[in-house]
Design an enzyme around this catalytic site. Structure first.
Site, mmCIF file in Angstrom:
data_model
loop_
_atom_site.group_PDB
_atom_site.id
_atom_site.type_symbol
_atom_site.label_atom_id
_atom_site.label_comp_id
_atom_site.label_asym_id
_atom_site.label_seq_id
_atom_site.Cartn_x
_atom_site.Cartn_y
_atom_site.Cartn_z
ATOM 1 N N PRO A 200 -11.079 -14.448 48.088
ATOM 2 C CA PRO A 200 -12.499 -14.514 47.762
ATOM 3 C C PRO A 200 -13.369 -13.560 48.578
ATOM 4 O O PRO A 200 -13.144 -13.364 49.773
ATOM 5 C CB PRO A 200 -12.879 -15.969 48.059
ATOM 6 N N ASN A 201 -14.320 -12.992 47.882
ATOM 7 C CA ASN A 201 -15.361 -12.116 48.443
ATOM 8 C C ASN A 201 -14.865 -10.721 48.834
ATOM 9 O O ASN A 201 -15.661 -9.867 49.212
ATOM 10 C CB ASN A 201 -16.067 -12.786 49.651
ATOM 11 N N GLU B 217 0.334 -11.440 56.294
ATOM 12 C CA GLU B 217 -1.075 -11.843 56.194
ATOM 13 C C GLU B 217 -1.917 -10.782 56.889
ATOM 14 O O GLU B 217 -1.593 -10.382 58.012
ATOM 15 C CB GLU B 217 -1.222 -13.205 56.901
ATOM 16 N N TYR C 23 -16.757 -5.665 58.131
ATOM 17 C CA TYR C 23 -15.647 -5.297 57.236
ATOM 18 C C TYR C 23 -15.577 -3.810 56.901
ATOM 19 O O TYR C 23 -14.661 -3.386 56.188
ATOM 20 C CB TYR C 23 -15.741 -6.124 55.942
ATOM 21 N N HIS D 73 -5.953 -9.439 57.923
ATOM 22 C CA HIS D 73 -7.401 -9.620 58.003
ATOM 23 C C HIS D 73 -8.010 -8.330 58.528
ATOM 24 O O HIS D 73 -7.486 -7.741 59.480
ATOM 25 C CB HIS D 73 -7.763 -10.766 58.946
ATOM 26 N N ARG E 56 -13.950 -14.333 66.347
ATOM 27 C CA ARG E 56 -15.052 -14.858 65.550
ATOM 28 C C ARG E 56 -15.157 -16.380 65.678
ATOM 29 O O ARG E 56 -14.609 -16.949 66.620
ATOM 30 C CB ARG E 56 -14.872 -14.386 64.110
ATOM 31 N N HIS F 194 -8.142 -20.258 55.935
ATOM 32 C CA HIS F 194 -8.479 -21.333 56.863
ATOM 33 C C HIS F 194 -8.517 -22.709 56.202
ATOM 34 O O HIS F 194 -8.794 -23.706 56.864
ATOM 35 C CB HIS F 194 -9.847 -21.029 57.503
ATOM 36 N N ARG G 273 -20.275 -5.780 51.578
ATOM 37 C CA ARG G 273 -20.327 -7.065 52.268
ATOM 38 C C ARG G 273 -20.241 -6.871 53.781
ATOM 39 O O ARG G 273 -19.271 -6.311 54.275
ATOM 40 C CB ARG G 273 -19.122 -7.866 51.794
ATOM 41 N N ALA H 235 -11.342 -16.423 53.040
ATOM 42 C CA ALA H 235 -11.662 -17.728 53.628
ATOM 43 C C ALA H 235 -10.602 -18.790 53.307
ATOM 44 O O ALA H 235 -10.494 -19.788 54.031
ATOM 45 C CB ALA H 235 -13.032 -18.192 53.154
ATOM 46 N N ASN I 125 -4.502 -10.688 51.885
ATOM 47 C CA ASN I 125 -5.678 -11.056 52.666
ATOM 48 C C ASN I 125 -6.282 -12.246 51.930
ATOM 49 O O ASN I 125 -6.955 -12.070 50.914
ATOM 50 C CB ASN I 125 -6.686 -9.909 52.742
HETATM 51 C C1 DQA Z 1 -11.097 -12.039 56.445
HETATM 52 C C2 DQA Z 1 -11.464 -13.049 57.542
HETATM 53 C C3 DQA Z 1 -11.825 -14.393 56.933
HETATM 54 O O1 DQA Z 1 -12.174 -15.311 57.962
HETATM 55 C C4 DQA Z 1 -12.997 -14.250 56.002
HETATM 56 O O2 DQA Z 1 -13.288 -15.491 55.387
HETATM 57 C C5 DQA Z 1 -12.793 -13.189 54.983
HETATM 58 C C6 DQA Z 1 -12.180 -11.932 55.389
HETATM 59 C C7 DQA Z 1 -10.858 -10.622 57.009
HETATM 60 O O3 DQA Z 1 -10.327 -9.805 56.273
HETATM 61 O O4 DQA Z 1 -11.228 -10.335 58.153
HETATM 62 O O5 DQA Z 1 -13.203 -13.316 53.828
HETATM 63 O O6 DQA Z 1 -9.885 -12.466 55.839
#
Ligand code: DQA
Length: 151
Positions: free
Chosen positions: A11-12, A100, A24, A102, A109, A82, A19, A79, A76
Protein backbone atom coordinates in the site's frame (compact mmCIF):
# COMPACT_ATOMS: atom_id res chain seq x y z
CA UNK A 1 13.04 -23.45 -17.19
CA UNK A 2 13.55 -19.69 -17.04
CA UNK A 3 13.99 -18.16 -13.62
CA UNK A 4 10.96 -16.16 -12.51
CA UNK A 5 11.18 -13.30 -10.09
CA UNK A 6 8.26 -11.31 -8.76
CA UNK A 7 8.53 -7.87 -7.19
CA UNK A 8 5.58 -6.94 -4.99
CA UNK A 9 4.85 -3.52 -3.57
CA UNK A 10 2.20 -2.94 -0.95
CA UNK A 11 0.00 0.00 0.00
CA UNK A 12 0.89 3.59 -0.86
CA UNK A 13 3.99 2.60 -2.78
CA UNK A 14 2.18 3.57 -5.99
CA UNK A 15 2.69 7.12 -4.67
CA UNK A 16 6.49 6.87 -4.64
CA UNK A 17 8.06 10.06 -5.96
CA UNK A 18 5.23 12.18 -4.58
CA UNK A 19 4.81 10.61 -1.16
CA UNK A 20 6.92 12.06 1.70
CA UNK A 21 10.00 12.54 -0.55
CA UNK A 22 12.12 13.39 2.52
CA UNK A 23 11.66 9.78 3.65
CA UNK A 24 11.09 7.83 0.44
CA UNK A 25 13.01 9.89 -2.14
CA UNK A 26 11.90 11.09 -5.54
CA UNK A 27 12.04 7.92 -7.68
CA UNK A 28 8.68 6.76 -8.97
CA UNK A 29 7.70 3.10 -8.78
CA UNK A 30 7.78 2.99 -12.58
CA UNK A 31 11.41 4.17 -12.66
CA UNK A 32 12.38 1.59 -10.02
CA UNK A 33 10.65 -1.14 -12.03
CA UNK A 34 12.40 -0.13 -15.25
CA UNK A 35 15.78 -0.31 -13.47
CA UNK A 36 14.87 -3.81 -12.30
CA UNK A 37 13.82 -4.78 -15.82
CA UNK A 38 17.28 -3.77 -17.04
CA UNK A 39 18.82 -6.02 -14.38
CA UNK A 40 16.47 -8.84 -15.37
CA UNK A 41 17.65 -8.52 -18.97
CA UNK A 42 21.29 -8.43 -17.91
CA UNK A 43 20.90 -11.66 -15.90
CA UNK A 44 18.44 -13.32 -18.31
CA UNK A 45 15.66 -13.81 -15.78
CA UNK A 46 11.94 -13.09 -16.08
CA UNK A 47 10.66 -10.33 -13.86
CA UNK A 48 7.08 -9.41 -13.04
CA UNK A 49 5.79 -6.53 -10.97
CA UNK A 50 2.71 -6.12 -8.85
CA UNK A 51 1.48 -3.31 -6.62
CA UNK A 52 -1.71 -3.20 -4.60
CA UNK A 53 -3.20 -1.20 -1.79
CA UNK A 54 -5.30 -4.18 -0.69
CA UNK A 55 -4.11 -6.89 1.67
CA UNK A 56 -6.23 -9.64 0.07
CA UNK A 57 -4.91 -8.85 -3.40
CA UNK A 58 -1.33 -9.17 -2.12
CA UNK A 59 -2.16 -12.55 -0.58
CA UNK A 60 -3.82 -13.67 -3.84
CA UNK A 61 -0.76 -12.57 -5.81
CA UNK A 62 1.51 -14.72 -3.65
CA UNK A 63 -0.83 -17.70 -4.25
CA UNK A 64 -0.78 -17.01 -7.99
CA UNK A 65 3.02 -16.87 -7.89
CA UNK A 66 3.02 -20.32 -6.30
CA UNK A 67 0.78 -21.68 -9.09
CA UNK A 68 3.04 -20.01 -11.70
CA UNK A 69 6.21 -21.53 -10.26
CA UNK A 70 7.78 -18.19 -9.32
CA UNK A 71 11.26 -18.88 -7.89
CA UNK A 72 11.64 -15.86 -5.66
CA UNK A 73 9.78 -12.77 -4.45
CA UNK A 74 11.15 -9.37 -3.50
CA UNK A 75 8.54 -7.57 -1.45
CA UNK A 76 8.07 -4.17 0.09
CA UNK A 77 4.90 -4.87 2.06
CA UNK A 78 4.53 -1.20 3.11
CA UNK A 79 2.42 -0.79 6.24
CA UNK A 80 1.19 -4.42 5.99
CA UNK A 81 4.68 -5.38 7.17
CA UNK A 82 3.63 -4.37 10.64
CA UNK A 83 0.11 -5.83 10.67
CA UNK A 84 -0.43 -8.67 8.23
CA UNK A 85 -0.59 -12.19 9.60
CA UNK A 86 -2.40 -13.08 6.35
CA UNK A 87 0.63 -12.15 4.27
CA UNK A 88 2.91 -14.07 6.62
CA UNK A 89 0.67 -17.12 6.26
CA UNK A 90 0.72 -16.78 2.45
CA UNK A 91 4.51 -17.04 2.50
CA UNK A 92 4.48 -19.86 5.04
CA UNK A 93 1.84 -21.70 3.01
CA UNK A 94 3.54 -21.38 -0.37
CA UNK A 95 7.14 -21.56 0.87
CA UNK A 96 8.23 -19.13 -1.86
CA UNK A 97 11.56 -17.68 -0.70
CA UNK A 98 11.56 -13.91 -0.38
CA UNK A 99 13.50 -10.82 0.62
CA UNK A 100 11.75 -8.03 2.51
CA UNK A 101 12.76 -4.53 1.54
CA UNK A 102 12.03 -1.10 2.99
CA UNK A 103 13.17 2.15 1.49
CA UNK A 104 13.41 3.84 4.87
CA UNK A 105 15.20 2.53 7.93
CA UNK A 106 12.15 1.38 9.85
CA UNK A 107 14.23 1.02 13.04
CA UNK A 108 14.93 4.76 13.05
CA UNK A 109 11.22 5.52 12.91
CA UNK A 110 8.14 5.07 15.10
CA UNK A 111 8.17 2.01 17.34
CA UNK A 112 5.17 0.42 15.59
CA UNK A 113 7.39 0.11 12.49
CA UNK A 114 9.95 -1.98 14.37
CA UNK A 115 7.66 -5.03 14.33
CA UNK A 116 7.57 -7.07 11.11
CA UNK A 117 5.39 -10.13 10.59
CA UNK A 118 7.71 -11.22 7.77
CA UNK A 119 11.34 -10.62 8.77
CA UNK A 120 11.85 -13.87 10.68
CA UNK A 121 10.69 -15.98 7.72
CA UNK A 122 12.44 -13.90 5.02
CA UNK A 123 15.78 -14.90 3.53
CA UNK A 124 16.94 -11.39 4.39
CA UNK A 125 15.82 -7.84 5.01
CA UNK A 126 17.05 -4.58 3.49
CA UNK A 127 15.96 -1.40 5.24
CA UNK A 128 17.13 2.19 4.93
CA UNK A 129 19.17 2.12 1.73
CA UNK A 130 16.62 4.04 -0.29
CA UNK A 131 15.32 2.69 -3.58
CA UNK A 132 18.74 1.14 -4.25
CA UNK A 133 17.48 -1.53 -1.85
CA UNK A 134 15.26 -2.94 -4.61
CA UNK A 135 18.24 -3.53 -6.90
CA UNK A 136 20.32 -5.01 -4.08
CA UNK A 137 17.47 -7.35 -3.16
CA UNK A 138 16.92 -8.28 -6.80
CA UNK A 139 20.60 -9.16 -7.28
CA UNK A 140 20.64 -11.12 -4.02
CA UNK A 141 17.57 -13.03 -5.20
CA UNK A 142 19.29 -13.96 -8.47
CA UNK A 143 22.43 -15.09 -6.61
CA UNK A 144 20.30 -17.20 -4.30
CA UNK A 145 18.37 -18.86 -7.14
CA UNK A 146 21.64 -19.65 -8.94
CA UNK A 147 22.99 -21.20 -5.73
CA UNK A 148 19.97 -23.48 -5.29
CA UNK A 149 19.96 -24.41 -9.01
CA UNK A 150 23.61 -25.50 -8.75
CA UNK A 151 23.00 -27.74 -5.75
C1 DQA B 1 8.09 1.17 4.09
C2 DQA B 1 8.09 1.37 5.62
C3 DQA B 1 6.71 1.12 6.19
O1 DQA B 1 6.73 1.31 7.60
C4 DQA B 1 5.71 2.07 5.59
O2 DQA B 1 4.41 1.80 6.08
C5 DQA B 1 5.73 2.07 4.11
C6 DQA B 1 7.01 2.01 3.42
C7 DQA B 1 9.44 1.55 3.45
O3 DQA B 1 9.62 1.20 2.29
O4 DQA B 1 10.27 2.20 4.09
O5 DQA B 1 4.70 2.18 3.45
O6 DQA B 1 7.85 -0.20 3.82
Amino acid sequence: MATKLLVINGPNLNLLGEREPGIYGTDSLKSIESRLLELAKEFSVNAEFFQSNNEGDLVERVHQAFRDGVNFIVINPGAYTHTSIALRDAFLGTKIPFIEIHISNVYKREEFRHKSYLSDIALGVISGLGTLGYELAFKAAITEIQKTKNL
